[in-house]
Scaffold this motif. Structure first.
Motif, PDB file in Angstrom:
ATOM      1  N   UNK A   1       0.827  -1.217   0.000  1.00 19.66           N
ATOM      2  CA  UNK A   1       0.000   0.000   0.000  1.00 19.66           C
ATOM      3  C   UNK A   1       0.859   1.264   0.000  1.00 19.66           C
ATOM      4  N   UNK A   2       1.940   1.215   0.770  1.00 18.16           N
ATOM      5  CA  UNK A   2       2.856   2.369   0.819  1.00 18.16           C
ATOM      6  C   UNK A   2       3.441   2.640  -0.570  1.00 18.16           C
ATOM      7  N   UNK A   3       3.865   1.571  -1.223  1.00 19.45           N
ATOM      8  CA  UNK A   3       4.475   1.732  -2.550  1.00 19.45           C
ATOM      9  C   UNK A   3       3.450   2.314  -3.523  1.00 19.45           C
ATOM     10  N   UNK A   4       2.211   1.850  -3.420  1.00 19.95           N
ATOM     11  CA  UNK A   4       1.154   2.394  -4.282  1.00 19.95           C
ATOM     12  C   UNK A   4       0.907   3.872  -3.976  1.00 19.95           C
ATOM     13  N   UNK A   5       0.855   4.168  -2.679  1.00 19.52           N
ATOM     14  CA  UNK A   5       0.511   5.525  -2.250  1.00 19.52           C
ATOM     15  C   UNK A   5       1.579   6.537  -2.589  1.00 19.52           C
ATOM     16  N   UNK A   6       2.820   6.090  -2.721  1.00 18.26           N
ATOM     17  CA  UNK A   6       3.886   7.078  -2.954  1.00 18.26           C
ATOM     18  C   UNK A   6       3.770   7.706  -4.335  1.00 18.26           C
ATOM     19  N   UNK A   7       3.106   7.034  -5.261  1.00 15.25           N
ATOM     20  CA  UNK A   7       2.900   7.641  -6.575  1.00 15.25           C
ATOM     21  C   UNK A   7       1.864   8.768  -6.480  1.00 15.25           C
ATOM     22  N   UNK A   8       0.939   8.617  -5.531  1.00 17.55           N
ATOM     23  CA  UNK A   8      -0.130   9.617  -5.399  1.00 17.55           C
ATOM     24  C   UNK A   8       0.358  10.837  -4.615  1.00 17.55           C
ATOM     25  N   UNK A   9       0.920  10.603  -3.436  1.00 20.13           N
ATOM     26  CA  UNK A   9       1.290  11.741  -2.576  1.00 20.13           C
ATOM     27  C   UNK A   9       2.792  11.809  -2.299  1.00 20.13           C
ATOM     28  N   UNK A  10       3.550  10.826  -2.793  1.00 20.18           N
ATOM     29  CA  UNK A  10       4.995  10.885  -2.615  1.00 20.18           C
ATOM     30  C   UNK A  10       5.463  10.193  -1.349  1.00 20.18           C
ATOM     31  N   UNK A  11       6.753   9.833  -1.378  1.00 18.14           N
ATOM     32  CA  UNK A  11       7.350   9.111  -0.252  1.00 18.14           C
ATOM     33  C   UNK A  11       7.229   9.921   1.043  1.00 18.14           C
ATOM     34  N   UNK A  12       7.407  11.222   0.942  1.00 15.38           N
ATOM     35  CA  UNK A  12       7.421  12.047   2.156  1.00 15.38           C
ATOM     36  C   UNK A  12       6.042  12.196   2.788  1.00 15.38           C
TER      37      UNK A  12
END
Lengths: 247, 273
Positions: free
Chosen positions: B184-195
């Motif tokens: 989920x984190x990997x998916x979410x980083x495209x939306x809002x970024x790693x930070x």
């Protein structure tokens, strides 16, 4: 019938002995009080029986099988220590909490389905919490939460119920009705009960067996004999609570 | 709002964003209640190393990040179980290492830096069609897995010891939850970024928990809040020409703050019922 049998069970934590050579049999219909001073190994013993801790040595059998091979967890009800120390903002309804235990019987369906919901309602009614199914568990008083946790332990219709200091933090009046409920379940439903308690007073009223633990099993037998035993005098001398329940 | 449906890149952003938001929010409720909310930050930092590795080796960055994050999530569970480390210590060790490796790889190949920035701050408006399908597929996998194990996750989250006494394989569920969190984190980083990805896990869940009286309602409320924040954030981004990631997170916080204040005003003391 022997529901639990321990033979020569010892347990050490980081080299320090907690339990030494425990031989104990719990028979169907027993209402056993497991008593002893703080650090005497009561909770550890129950956790070993339930397979939550591996003993350092010795044999454990529950319903005739070692805990690692046992799979019919619905036959066992368990109310852990500090069960009522619930996060007041945990958003679980009373029905959700009670229904959790049905996973012991059916991993996939749990509390889903009409029959499961009926069992949840019945368990809540047994403990006098029939009208609280939709209430949030964190909003209940300590005594009400205690009843919900008993309902959760009963929902699978277990044959043996383990309770670890279930009345901690519960007022005296609620404790009295709680012990009455346990006595009724033992007498009327034939439920075998193992109760870890500091309240030696309960020994004089409801239980029929006593196991007194202090690393070793100091006493195991009939509750009336226990009240005349040296183990009982030692405990009173040490200042453990003696509470009389006149009700 | 109509513009969201007028352009292909916005349709893709909305489609992927909605799926990812629901996965983040649903998982977030479990993680927040387990007091594992910081796993979001930790795995995001670890995923940074995966992205850098993917770019460095010319692999699909999302796939590399996924492999690194999943492997690390399992290592964190093992460290907690076997080495007796506290959860936050294990997360701290792996997240620092992940960030360090990411920085090393980025400095070794300077051309990576621009693309790495898009992963650090998110760029959902630039999401590719392949990434949309990958996101939908993985988010759907996360949601189906949570649905199948929902009751067991709930039991373990509420009362770990009783769950074990009921014969539930708690360690196996811990590992599964961590793997789902990594995906989920990997998916979410495209939306809002790693930070900012941890925000998409934590804030909608925290907001949903303000109003829920049952676990099921908390999950549903969190999902609705996350989806609304993603859609609203995209619309704000378009209208005000601001980064979508920041707009999404600020909207999440606004909803949380509103619900927090509403709850505080109408609070009933625990045990009053």
């Amino acid at each position: 019938m022997d529901l639990v049998a321990l033979r020569g069970v010892s347990f050490a934590y980081s080299g320090a002995p907690v339990l030494l050579e425990i031989d104990l049999v719990i028979r169907e219909g027993d209402f056993l009080a497991l008593i002893g001073p703080n650090g005497s190994g009561k909770t550890t013993l129950v956790k070993i029986i339930l397979g939550l801790i591996e003993p350092s040595s010795g044999e454990v059998e529950i319903f005739g099988r070692p805990p690692a091979e046992f799979s019919e967890w619905g036959k066992i009800g368990y109310v852990p220590q500090k069960a009522t120390h619930v996060d007041p903002y945990f958003p679980a309804s009373v029905e959700e909490v009670v229904g959790m235990a049905l996973l012991a019987r059916n991993r996939r369906r749990g509390a889903r389905g009409g029959q499961a919901r009926a069992e949840v309602r019945r368990a809540l009614e047994t403990v006098g919490m029939g009208g609280f199914g939709k209430a949030s568990i964190g909003r209940l008083s300590g005594g009400q939460q205690q009843r919900v946790f008993i309902a959760r332990a009963l929902v699978t219709s277990p044959r043996i119920l383990f309770l670890d200091e279930p009345t901690t933090g519960v007022d005296a009046e609620t404790q009295a009705s709680f012990y009455d409920l346990l006595g009724r379940l033992n007498r009327d439903e034939g439920l075998t009960i193992v109760l870890i308690t500091h309240d030696i007073g309960i020994v004089t009223k409801h239980v029929n067996r006593v196991a007194c633990l202090n690393q070793r099993l100091v006493y195991h037998g009939d509750h009336e004999d226990f009240c005349r035993s040296a183990a009982f005098r030692d405990m009173i001398g040490r200042g453990d609570h003696l509470i009389s329940h006149e009700h | 709002m109509q513009a969201l449906f007028a352009y292909g890149f916005l349709q893709r952003a909305l489609l992927a964003g909605v799926f990812i938001a629901v996965a983040c929010a649903v998982l977030g409720v479990f993680l927040v209640l387990r007091k594992d909310a910081m796993i979001g930050h930790g795995l995001a930092h670890i995923a940074f190393a995966g992205v850098a590795l993917g770019l460095f080796l010319n692999l699909l960055p999302l796939a590399a990040a996924l492999a690194v994050a999943v492997a690390s999530s399992l290592a964190i569970v093992k460290l907690k179980d076997r080495a007796g480390l506290h959860g936050d210590t294990a997360i701290g060790i792996f997240s620092s290492l992940g960030m360090a490796i990411g920085i090393l790889l980025a400095s070794m190949a300077r051309s990576l830096n621009v693309e790495l920035m898009s992963y650090l701050f998110g760029d959902v408006l630039a999401i590719e069609p392949l990434e949309v399908w990958l996101s939908i597929g993985l988010a759907a996998t996360v949601l189906i897995t949570v649905r199948l194990n929902y009751d067991q996750f709930l039991f373990v989250t509420f009362d770990r010891e009783s769950a074990r006494a009921a014969g539930i394989k708690v360690s196996r569920l811990d590992a599964l939850l961590m793997v789902l969190a990594a995906v989920t984190i990997v998916l979410g980083m495209k939306v809002v970024g790693i930070l900012l990805v941890a925000a998409l896990i934590v804030i909608p869940a925290a907001a949903g928990l303000q109003v829920a009286t049952s676990f099921g309602r908390a999950v549903a409320a969190s999902a609705v809040i996350a989806v609304a924040a993603v859609a609203g954030g995209l619309a704000l981004s378009l209208a005000l020409n601001v980064p979508a990631s920041a707009a999404i997170v600020v909207l999440c916080f606004a909803v949380f703050a509103a619900l927090f204040l509403i709850k505080k005003r109408g609070r009933v003391p625990p045990g009053a019922a």
